[in-house]
Design a protein around this motif. Structure first.
Motif, PDB file in Angstrom:
ATOM      1  N   TRP A 244       0.815  -1.217   0.000  1.00 43.10           N
ATOM      2  CA  TRP A 244       0.000   0.000   0.000  1.00 43.10           C
ATOM      3  C   TRP A 244       0.846   1.265   0.000  1.00 43.10           C
ATOM      4  CZ3 TRP A 244      -3.846  -1.721   4.425  1.00 43.10           C
ATOM      5  CH2 TRP A 244      -4.584  -2.822   3.970  1.00 43.10           C
ATOM      6  N   ASN A 245       2.103   1.143   0.415  1.00 40.47           N
ATOM      7  CA  ASN A 245       2.990   2.308   0.518  1.00 40.47           C
ATOM      8  C   ASN A 245       3.089   3.076  -0.798  1.00 40.47           C
ATOM      9  OD1 ASN A 245       5.892   3.533   0.243  1.00 40.47           O
ATOM     10  ND2 ASN A 245       5.547   3.367   2.434  1.00 40.47           N
ATOM     11  N   LYS A 246       3.110   2.356  -1.910  1.00 43.50           N
ATOM     12  CA  LYS A 246       3.311   3.008  -3.209  1.00 43.50           C
ATOM     13  C   LYS A 246       2.163   3.933  -3.588  1.00 43.50           C
ATOM     14  CE  LYS A 246       1.398  -0.924  -5.780  1.00 43.50           C
ATOM     15  NZ  LYS A 246       1.724  -2.055  -6.681  1.00 43.50           N
ATOM     16  N   PHE A 247       0.989   3.706  -3.008  1.00 39.98           N
ATOM     17  CA  PHE A 247      -0.169   4.525  -3.339  1.00 39.98           C
ATOM     18  C   PHE A 247      -0.186   5.851  -2.579  1.00 39.98           C
ATOM     19  CE2 PHE A 247      -1.729   0.094  -3.963  1.00 39.98           C
ATOM     20  CZ  PHE A 247      -1.882   0.148  -5.340  1.00 39.98           C
ATOM     21  N   LEU A 248       0.622   5.946  -1.537  1.00 39.46           N
ATOM     22  CA  LEU A 248       0.656   7.160  -0.715  1.00 39.46           C
ATOM     23  C   LEU A 248       1.634   8.193  -1.270  1.00 39.46           C
ATOM     24  CD1 LEU A 248       0.717   5.869   2.976  1.00 39.46           C
ATOM     25  CD2 LEU A 248      -1.067   7.279   1.931  1.00 39.46           C
ATOM     26  N   LYS A 249       1.245   9.444  -1.163  1.00 37.47           N
ATOM     27  CA  LYS A 249       2.179  10.520  -1.449  1.00 37.47           C
ATOM     28  C   LYS A 249       3.245  10.549  -0.356  1.00 37.47           C
ATOM     29  CE  LYS A 249      -1.585  13.402  -3.277  1.00 37.47           C
ATOM     30  NZ  LYS A 249      -2.397  14.619  -3.043  1.00 37.47           N
ATOM     31  N   THR A 250       4.403  11.096  -0.653  1.00 35.40           N
ATOM     32  CA  THR A 250       5.393  11.326   0.391  1.00 35.40           C
ATOM     33  C   THR A 250       4.785  12.268   1.427  1.00 35.40           C
ATOM     34  OG1 THR A 250       7.227  11.052  -1.153  1.00 35.40           O
ATOM     35  CG2 THR A 250       7.694  12.200   0.906  1.00 35.40           C
ATOM     36  N   GLY A 251       4.862  11.894   2.687  1.00 36.57           N
ATOM     37  CA  GLY A 251       4.224  12.674   3.736  1.00 36.57           C
ATOM     38  C   GLY A 251       2.796  12.255   4.019  1.00 36.57           C
ATOM     39  N   GLY A 252       2.301  11.285   3.227  1.00 35.55           N
ATOM     40  CA  GLY A 252       0.967  10.759   3.467  1.00 35.55           C
ATOM     41  C   GLY A 252       0.965   9.810   4.655  1.00 35.55           C
ATOM     42  N   TYR A 253      -0.221   9.514   5.144  1.00 29.92           N
ATOM     43  CA  TYR A 253      -0.342   8.705   6.367  1.00 29.92           C
ATOM     44  C   TYR A 253      -1.032   7.369   6.113  1.00 29.92           C
ATOM     45  CZ  TYR A 253       0.908  12.704   9.315  1.00 29.92           C
ATOM     46  OH  TYR A 253       1.573  13.749   9.924  1.00 29.92           O
ATOM     47  N   LEU A 254      -0.655   6.416   6.936  1.00 33.83           N
ATOM     48  CA  LEU A 254      -1.324   5.128   6.997  1.00 33.83           C
ATOM     49  C   LEU A 254      -1.764   4.907   8.435  1.00 33.83           C
ATOM     50  CD1 LEU A 254      -0.551   1.736   5.466  1.00 33.83           C
ATOM     51  CD2 LEU A 254      -0.323   1.925   7.957  1.00 33.83           C
ATOM     52  N   ALA A 255      -3.013   4.498   8.633  1.00 28.10           N
ATOM     53  CA  ALA A 255      -3.537   4.248   9.973  1.00 28.10           C
ATOM     54  C   ALA A 255      -4.313   2.939   9.948  1.00 28.10           C
ATOM     55  CB  ALA A 255      -4.437   5.395  10.422  1.00 28.10           C
ATOM     56  N   VAL A 256      -3.825   1.942  10.683  1.00 29.31           N
ATOM     57  CA  VAL A 256      -4.455   0.617  10.671  1.00 29.31           C
ATOM     58  C   VAL A 256      -4.530   0.056  12.088  1.00 29.31           C
ATOM     59  CG1 VAL A 256      -3.554   0.146   8.359  1.00 29.31           C
ATOM     60  CG2 VAL A 256      -2.272  -0.643  10.341  1.00 29.31           C
ATOM     61  N   THR A 257      -5.517  -0.796  12.322  1.00 31.13           N
ATOM     62  CA  THR A 257      -5.545  -1.554  13.569  1.00 31.13           C
ATOM     63  C   THR A 257      -5.126  -2.982  13.266  1.00 31.13           C
ATOM     64  OG1 THR A 257      -7.904  -2.114  13.351  1.00 31.13           O
ATOM     65  CG2 THR A 257      -7.337  -0.128  14.614  1.00 31.13           C
ATOM     66  N   GLU A 258      -4.409  -3.561  14.222  1.00 29.00           N
ATOM     67  CA  GLU A 258      -3.826  -4.884  14.023  1.00 29.00           C
ATOM     68  C   GLU A 258      -3.804  -5.649  15.345  1.00 29.00           C
ATOM     69  OE1 GLU A 258      -2.965  -6.882  11.816  1.00 29.00           O
ATOM     70  OE2 GLU A 258      -1.021  -7.831  12.097  1.00 29.00           O
ATOM     71  N   ALA A 259      -4.166  -6.916  15.287  1.00 21.10           N
ATOM     72  CA  ALA A 259      -4.097  -7.760  16.476  1.00 21.10           C
ATOM     73  C   ALA A 259      -2.644  -7.893  16.931  1.00 21.10           C
ATOM     74  CB  ALA A 259      -4.676  -9.133  16.180  1.00 21.10           C
ATOM     75  N   SER A 260      -2.405  -7.667  18.219  1.00 23.13           N
ATOM     76  CA  SER A 260      -1.037  -7.649  18.731  1.00 23.13           C
ATOM     77  C   SER A 260      -0.981  -8.251  20.132  1.00 23.13           C
ATOM     78  CB  SER A 260      -0.499  -6.211  18.782  1.00 23.13           C
ATOM     79  OG  SER A 260      -0.613  -5.576  17.518  1.00 23.13           O
ATOM     80  N   TRP A 261       0.155  -8.848  20.433  1.00 22.20           N
ATOM     81  CA  TRP A 261       0.394  -9.342  21.790  1.00 22.20           C
ATOM     82  C   TRP A 261       0.779  -8.186  22.697  1.00 22.20           C
ATOM     83  CZ3 TRP A 261      -1.682 -13.760  22.388  1.00 22.20           C
ATOM     84  CH2 TRP A 261      -1.513 -14.819  21.517  1.00 22.20           C
ATOM     85  N   PHE A 262       0.217  -8.167  23.898  1.00 19.85           N
ATOM     86  CA  PHE A 262       0.571  -7.151  24.888  1.00 19.85           C
ATOM     87  C   PHE A 262       1.739  -7.597  25.764  1.00 19.85           C
ATOM     88  CE2 PHE A 262      -4.167  -5.772  24.987  1.00 19.85           C
ATOM     89  CZ  PHE A 262      -3.996  -5.085  23.804  1.00 19.85           C
ATOM     90  N   THR A 263       2.031  -8.875  25.776  1.00 23.76           N
ATOM     91  CA  THR A 263       3.078  -9.427  26.641  1.00 23.76           C
ATOM     92  C   THR A 263       4.030 -10.288  25.825  1.00 23.76           C
ATOM     93  OG1 THR A 263       1.749 -11.379  27.150  1.00 23.76           O
ATOM     94  CG2 THR A 263       1.506  -9.473  28.616  1.00 23.76           C
ATOM     95  N   GLU A 264       5.215 -10.513  26.375  1.00 20.93           N
ATOM     96  CA  GLU A 264       6.188 -11.377  25.704  1.00 20.93           C
ATOM     97  C   GLU A 264       5.820 -12.851  25.845  1.00 20.93           C
ATOM     98  OE1 GLU A 264       8.714 -10.777  23.769  1.00 20.93           O
ATOM     99  OE2 GLU A 264       8.564  -8.582  23.880  1.00 20.93           O
ATOM    100  N   LYS A 265       5.160 -13.200  26.947  1.00 14.02           N
ATOM    101  CA  LYS A 265       4.755 -14.585  27.172  1.00 14.02           C
ATOM    102  C   LYS A 265       3.252 -14.627  27.416  1.00 14.02           C
ATOM    103  CE  LYS A 265       9.205 -15.950  29.203  1.00 14.02           C
ATOM    104  NZ  LYS A 265       9.881 -16.532  30.395  1.00 14.02           N
ATOM    105  N   ARG A 266       2.637 -15.745  27.020  1.00 16.93           N
ATOM    106  CA  ARG A 266       1.211 -15.917  27.231  1.00 16.93           C
ATOM    107  C   ARG A 266       0.880 -17.395  27.337  1.00 16.93           C
ATOM    108  NH1 ARG A 266       3.808 -14.782  22.388  1.00 16.93           N
ATOM    109  NH2 ARG A 266       3.548 -12.660  23.149  1.00 16.93           N
ATOM    110  N   PRO A 267      -0.299 -17.739  27.907  1.00 16.22           N
ATOM    111  CA  PRO A 267      -0.669 -19.147  28.064  1.00 16.22           C
ATOM    112  C   PRO A 267      -0.706 -19.886  26.729  1.00 16.22           C
ATOM    113  CG  PRO A 267      -2.077 -17.763  29.400  1.00 16.22           C
ATOM    114  CD  PRO A 267      -1.280 -16.831  28.520  1.00 16.22           C
ATOM    115  N   LYS A 268      -0.383 -21.165  26.780  1.00 12.41           N
ATOM    116  CA  LYS A 268      -0.298 -21.976  25.566  1.00 12.41           C
ATOM    117  C   LYS A 268      -1.635 -22.015  24.821  1.00 12.41           C
ATOM    118  CE  LYS A 268       1.180 -26.517  23.889  1.00 12.41           C
ATOM    119  NZ  LYS A 268       0.036 -26.711  22.971  1.00 12.41           N
ATOM    120  N   GLU A 269      -2.737 -22.045  25.550  1.00 14.03           N
ATOM    121  CA  GLU A 269      -4.041 -22.169  24.895  1.00 14.03           C
ATOM    122  C   GLU A 269      -4.312 -20.993  23.961  1.00 14.03           C
ATOM    123  OE1 GLU A 269      -8.458 -23.601  26.141  1.00 14.03           O
ATOM    124  OE2 GLU A 269      -7.626 -21.967  27.353  1.00 14.03           O
TER     125      GLU A 269
END
Length: 264
Positions: free
Chosen positions: A143-168
Motif C-alpha cells: 500500500w505504501n506506493k499509493f501514498l504521497k510522500t508525507g501521506g499517512y497510513l492508519a491501521v488496527t492490528e491484532a497484537s500481543w501485549f506481553t512477551e509470554k502468554r498461556p499456551k491455549e
C-alpha cells in the motif's frame, strides 16, 4: 472487519460462495464488523495533519462503513471505501446518502490486493480490523506506493501485549493469524516498510465487548434458528462463541492496536 477463521479473498469466494454469503448475511447486521468505536477513530484521526478538502482518502476493508462515516464527519477530503462484500458496500452507500455525505464518500466492491489507485495518489490510507486479510507486513509494503510522500497510513492490528502468554491462547492465535506479534515488533515492521511511526495505542476493552461482542450476542440465537441444521452456520457460530470466550479469558494478553505511520 475481523474474521480470523474466515479470511476472505477472491479465490475463497469462488470456492465457497455459500460460506461467503452466509458470513456476509451475519455481519451485515452490525454497524461495525470488528472492534472499534467512534472515539477511537477520532483519536487516531487526531494524529493526521495533512488533510485538506481536496485530499484523497481510502478506507480499506471498510465493511458497512461504521468508521468511514466517522472519518467523513470529522475530516476533510474525499473517501473511497473498499470491501470485498458487495452487500456491505451497498449498505455503506445508502448510509452515506442518509448522512448527506454521498458527494464525499463512495463505496466500491473490490479486493485490497488489487487497489484501483495510481502511485502516490493518496493522502491517507485507513484500515480498521482488516489488514490481516492481506497480512500486516504485505499490506504495509504494497500500500505504501499509493501514498504521497508525507501521506499517512492508519491501521488496527491484532497484537500481543506481553512477551509470554498461556499456551491455549498462543495456539489459538497461531492457528487463526500467524502474523500476530508484539507491539515493538509491529512498530519495527512499520519502520522497515518506509513509515515514520507517529502514534501507537491500544483499543479499549469496550471496543471489543460493548461495540462488537454484545451486539453479536443479541442475534446469535436467531441466526442459528434461521439456519438450523446447517453445519456451516453452526460451525461458524461455534467459532464466534469461542472467540468471545477466549477474549474474556485472555484479554490481558492481546488486543487491537492502532498503528499510525507517515510515509518517508
Amino acid at each position: 472487519m475481523i474474521l480470523y477463521f474466515y479470511q476472505m479473498s477472491e479465490e475463497n469466494k469462488k470456492i465457497n460462495d455459500f460460506d461467503f454469503d452466509l458470513i456476509c448475511a451475519y455481519f451485515s447486521q452490525f454497524e461495525r464488523q470488528g472492534p472499534g468505536s467512534p472515539e477511537v477513530t477520532i483519536k487516531a484521526l487526531s494524529f493526521i495533519d495533512n488533510l485538506k478538502p481536496e485530499s484523497k482518502i481510502v478506507d480499506i476493508g471498510s465493511g458497512t462503513g461504521g468508521q468511514t462515516m466517522i472519518l467523513a464527519q470529522n475530516a476533510p477530503g474525499h473517501i473511497t471505501a473498499i470491501d470485498l462484500f458487495p452487500k456491505f458496500i451497498d449498505q455503506l452507500n445508502i448510509q452515506a446518502a442518509k448522512l448527506h455525505l454521498q458527494d464525499r464518500v463512495k463505496g466500491i466492491a473490490g479486493s485490497m490486493e488489487n487497489l484501483p489507485f495510481q502511485e502516490e495518489e493518496l493522502d491517507l490510507i485507513w484500515s480498521e480490523g482488516a489488514i490481516y486479510n492481506i497480512g500486516f507486513e504485505k499490506g504495509l509494503k504494497e500500500w505504501n506506493k499509493f501514498l504521497k510522500t508525507g501521506g499517512y497510513l492508519a491501521v488496527t492490528e491484532a497484537s500481543w501485549f506481553t512477551e509470554k502468554r498461556p499456551k491455549e491462547i498462543q495456539d489459538y492465535w497461531d492457528n487463526a493469524y500467524t502474523e500476530i506479534d508484539t507491539i515493538p515488533n509491529k512498530v519495527a515492521q512499520l519502520q522497515k516498510a518506509g513509515y515514520i511511526p507517529v502514534a501507537i495505542f491500544t483499543l479499549p476493552e469496550t471496543c471489543w465487548t460493548d461495540n462488537y461482542y454484545v451486539p453479536q450476542s443479541k442475534v446469535i440465537e436467531d441466526f442459528l434458528k434461521k439456519h438450523k441444521g446447517n453445519p456451516t452456520a453452526e460451525g461458524f457460530i461455534d467459532e464466534i462463541k469461542k472467540e468471545i470466550r477466549f477474549y474474556s479469558q485472555y484479554k490481558e494478553y492481546y488486543g487491537y492496536v492502532f498503528y499510525i505511520g507517515k510515509k518517508i
